[in-house]
Design a protein around this motif. Structure first.
Motif, short mmCIF file in Angstrom:
data_model
loop_
_atom_site.label_atom_id
_atom_site.label_comp_id
_atom_site.label_asym_id
_atom_site.label_seq_id
_atom_site.Cartn_x
_atom_site.Cartn_y
_atom_site.Cartn_z
N SER A 313 16.76 6.51 16.43
CA SER A 313 17.20 5.95 17.71
C SER A 313 17.52 7.07 18.70
N ARG A 314 17.86 6.67 19.92
CA ARG A 314 18.21 7.63 20.96
C ARG A 314 19.68 7.99 20.94
N ALA A 315 20.42 7.50 19.96
CA ALA A 315 21.84 7.79 19.89
C ALA A 315 22.08 9.27 19.60
N GLY A 316 23.29 9.72 19.92
CA GLY A 316 23.65 11.11 19.63
C GLY A 316 22.91 12.11 20.48
N CYS A 317 22.78 11.83 21.79
CA CYS A 317 21.99 12.71 22.65
C CYS A 317 22.65 14.07 22.83
N TYR A 318 23.92 14.21 22.52
CA TYR A 318 24.58 15.52 22.56
C TYR A 318 24.78 16.09 21.16
N LEU A 319 25.00 15.24 20.18
CA LEU A 319 25.24 15.70 18.81
C LEU A 319 23.96 16.08 18.10
N LYS A 320 22.91 15.29 18.30
CA LYS A 320 21.66 15.52 17.58
C LYS A 320 21.01 16.88 17.92
N PRO A 321 20.95 17.28 19.21
CA PRO A 321 20.40 18.62 19.48
C PRO A 321 21.18 19.75 18.82
N LEU A 322 22.49 19.58 18.71
CA LEU A 322 23.31 20.59 18.04
C LEU A 322 22.93 20.69 16.57
N LEU A 323 22.79 19.56 15.90
CA LEU A 323 22.42 19.57 14.48
C LEU A 323 21.02 20.13 14.28
N VAL A 324 20.09 19.79 15.17
CA VAL A 324 18.72 20.29 15.05
C VAL A 324 18.68 21.80 15.24
N GLN A 325 19.45 22.30 16.19
CA GLN A 325 19.49 23.74 16.42
C GLN A 325 20.03 24.48 15.21
N ILE A 326 21.08 23.94 14.61
CA ILE A 326 21.66 24.58 13.43
C ILE A 326 20.69 24.48 12.25
N ALA A 327 20.04 23.32 12.10
CA ALA A 327 19.10 23.15 10.98
C ALA A 327 17.93 24.12 11.08
N ASN A 328 17.43 24.35 12.28
CA ASN A 328 16.32 25.28 12.46
C ASN A 328 16.71 26.72 12.11
N SER A 329 17.99 27.04 12.22
CA SER A 329 18.42 28.40 11.90
C SER A 329 18.68 28.59 10.41
N ILE A 330 19.27 27.60 9.75
CA ILE A 330 19.65 27.80 8.35
C ILE A 330 18.46 27.69 7.40
N ILE A 331 17.38 27.02 7.81
CA ILE A 331 16.23 26.93 6.90
C ILE A 331 15.49 28.26 6.81
N LYS A 332 15.80 29.19 7.71
CA LYS A 332 15.17 30.51 7.67
C LYS A 332 15.99 31.51 6.87
N SER A 333 17.15 31.08 6.41
CA SER A 333 18.04 31.98 5.68
C SER A 333 18.03 31.63 4.20
N ASN A 334 18.15 32.67 3.38
CA ASN A 334 18.25 32.48 1.93
C ASN A 334 19.68 32.25 1.46
N LYS A 335 20.62 32.21 2.40
CA LYS A 335 22.02 32.05 2.06
C LYS A 335 22.33 30.62 1.61
N TYR A 336 21.54 29.67 2.11
CA TYR A 336 21.77 28.26 1.77
C TYR A 336 20.50 27.68 1.17
N PRO A 337 20.25 27.93 -0.12
CA PRO A 337 19.00 27.46 -0.74
C PRO A 337 18.91 25.94 -0.80
N GLU A 338 20.05 25.23 -0.83
CA GLU A 338 19.98 23.77 -0.91
C GLU A 338 19.36 23.17 0.35
N CYS A 339 19.66 23.75 1.51
CA CYS A 339 19.06 23.26 2.75
C CYS A 339 17.59 23.66 2.85
N LYS A 340 17.30 24.87 2.45
CA LYS A 340 15.92 25.35 2.50
C LYS A 340 15.02 24.57 1.56
#
Length: 419
Positions: A313-340
């Motif tokens: 849905s279109r909900a979370g128009c301020y929260l969702k971009p924040l989560l997406v930005q953080i997700a794009n950064s942590i998947i490139k790191s080996n510090k959090y293998p569960e997310c990767k």
């Protein structure tokens, strides 16, 4: 068709910019409902008259639509004495062709009376103030980015290739060079005194990058852009100071959120999160409710055993971009293998976008558990081996490769390598 009346005394409000139409529905012991209707001004005196009118009929349950920003003053006045329910307009939409302001208020009252209105989440006043400032800071950041793009356009058309030799065109070294060019238009100069020793590009290459010519018109535009950039940076610093002051009552919650992957780098990232969802997770019965409220889960759109759409849905128009930005950064790191690992598995069959939303949902679920249990984040459980629903036959080499992906290290291999 008769609906069961759940609220014997409630009020529906149709909020507009200038006027507020109110309708109170009072149901007696025989099941007969009578209505009291009135119109009030949206000025402060009119809102106080509305509160007194509700008190006259002992009405403490109020429902209204979220109409732009006009509902906020009404909510601020009535929340002191009433239980105010804010409803999304799609849940209170009346029948077309038979619609007036008074009928809208009565329709909202009838829906609320029968329990057919889904309430929206409204955080407490201090969180609302924090949310407003964080969203304003986001607008300032967007304005700052736009102004930097316009300044970069001036440099591009003037053939000043500073973006090719500096990682940050508006950094200390680059900014000093631009200011010198504006103050001494058309004059050749040596860039060596303006360059920081940590700059990676050679001086000769930087000297060649500033060999362009700035016209008078472009110089005037560039000066105004740089002045506006400085003003926006100053405004944002003032807003951030006020934001940190409002976030002072929540040091423990902020520390817990910073244990979640991706929230420890910037101090305002955790503040931005609590400004959207608050710190009291009791308003969300489960993590799934929070994820659904944020618009990070597939929608239910099924008919005749066919799934029509699974778009979020279109909900979370301020929260969702924040989560997406953080997700794009942590998947490139080996510090959090569960997310990767979660991103890798979902991307293989669903693509990048759906995998990023899944990682964002994973983060939001972890945040709900952290704030509910008041315990730091732990990756325990994400990388635990799960039993397959049916037996799978694989080779020994495939089994060893699977264990290595899970992070297991074989001691005999280490011993053989050291020998």
């Amino acid at each position: 068709m008769a609906f069961k009346i759940l609220r014997k005394n409630c009020c529906g409000l149709d909020v507009h910019k200038t006027w507020i139409f109110a309708c109170i529905g009072i149901t007696d012991f025989n099941g007969r409902t009578g209505y009291k209707q009135a119109r009030f001004s949206s000025f402060s005196k009119g809102l106080q008259d509305l509160a007194d009118w509700l008190g006259k009929y002992s009405c403490s349950d109020v429902c209204m639509e979220s109409t732009g920003k006009y509902w906020i003053p009404v909510f601020n006045v009535l929340e002191k004495t009433c239980l105010v329910t804010l409803a999304h307009p799609k849940y209170t939409k009346p029948q077309k062709g038979n619609k007036t302001d008074r009928k809208d208020a009565k329709w909202i009252c009838d829906l609320y009376m029968c329990g057919m209105v889904k309430p929206s989440f409204i955080p407490p006043p201090d969180i609302r103030q924090l949310r407003d400032l964080m969203r304003y800071r986001m607008k300032l950041t967007n304005m700052l980015t736009g102004e930097k793009n316009r300044a970069q356009n001036c440099l591009t058309v003037s053939n000043l290739k500073l973006d090719d030799v500096f990682s940050d065109v508006f950094g200390k070294s680059s900014r000093s060079i631009i200011q010198h060019i504006l103050d001494n238009s058309g004059q050749q100069f040596d860039v060596a005194p303006f360059i920081d020793r940590r700059c990676k590009h050679p001086v000769e290459e930087i000297q060649a990058a500033v060999a362009g010519a700035v016209s008078r018109e472009q110089a005037a535009k560039l000066k105004e852009c740089l002045l506006h950039i400085d003003q926006l940076n100053e405004h944002r610093e003032h807003i951030e100071t006020e934001i940190l002051r409002l976030a002072e009552p929540y040091p423990h919650q902020l520390e817990l959120i910073r244990t979640v992957p991706g929230f420890s780098a910037a101090p305002l990232t955790a503040v931005a999160l609590i400004s959207e969802i608050g710190v009291d997770m009791s308003v969300f019965p489960s993590a799934k409710h929070l994820v659904s409220w944020a618009g990070c889960c597939p929608r239910n759109d099924q008919s005749n055993k066919k799934v029509k759409s699974t778009r979020i849905s279109r909900a979370g128009c301020y929260l969702k971009p924040l989560l997406v930005q953080i997700a794009n950064s942590i998947i490139k790191s080996n510090k959090y293998p569960e997310c990767k690992e979660r991103y890798r598995r979902i991307k293989a069959r669903r693509g990048h976008k759906k995998a990023i939303i899944a990682v964002g949902r994973m983060l939001l679920t972890a945040i709900w558990n952290v704030l509910s249990k008041l315990e730091p984040y732990s990756p325990k459980g994400y990388l635990q081996d799960k039993l397959a629903e049916h037996s799978v036959v694989i080779s020994k080499a495939e089994g060893l490769a699977l264990l290595r992906k899970r992070g297991y290290i074989f001691k005999d291999e280490l011993a053989a390598g050291s020998g």
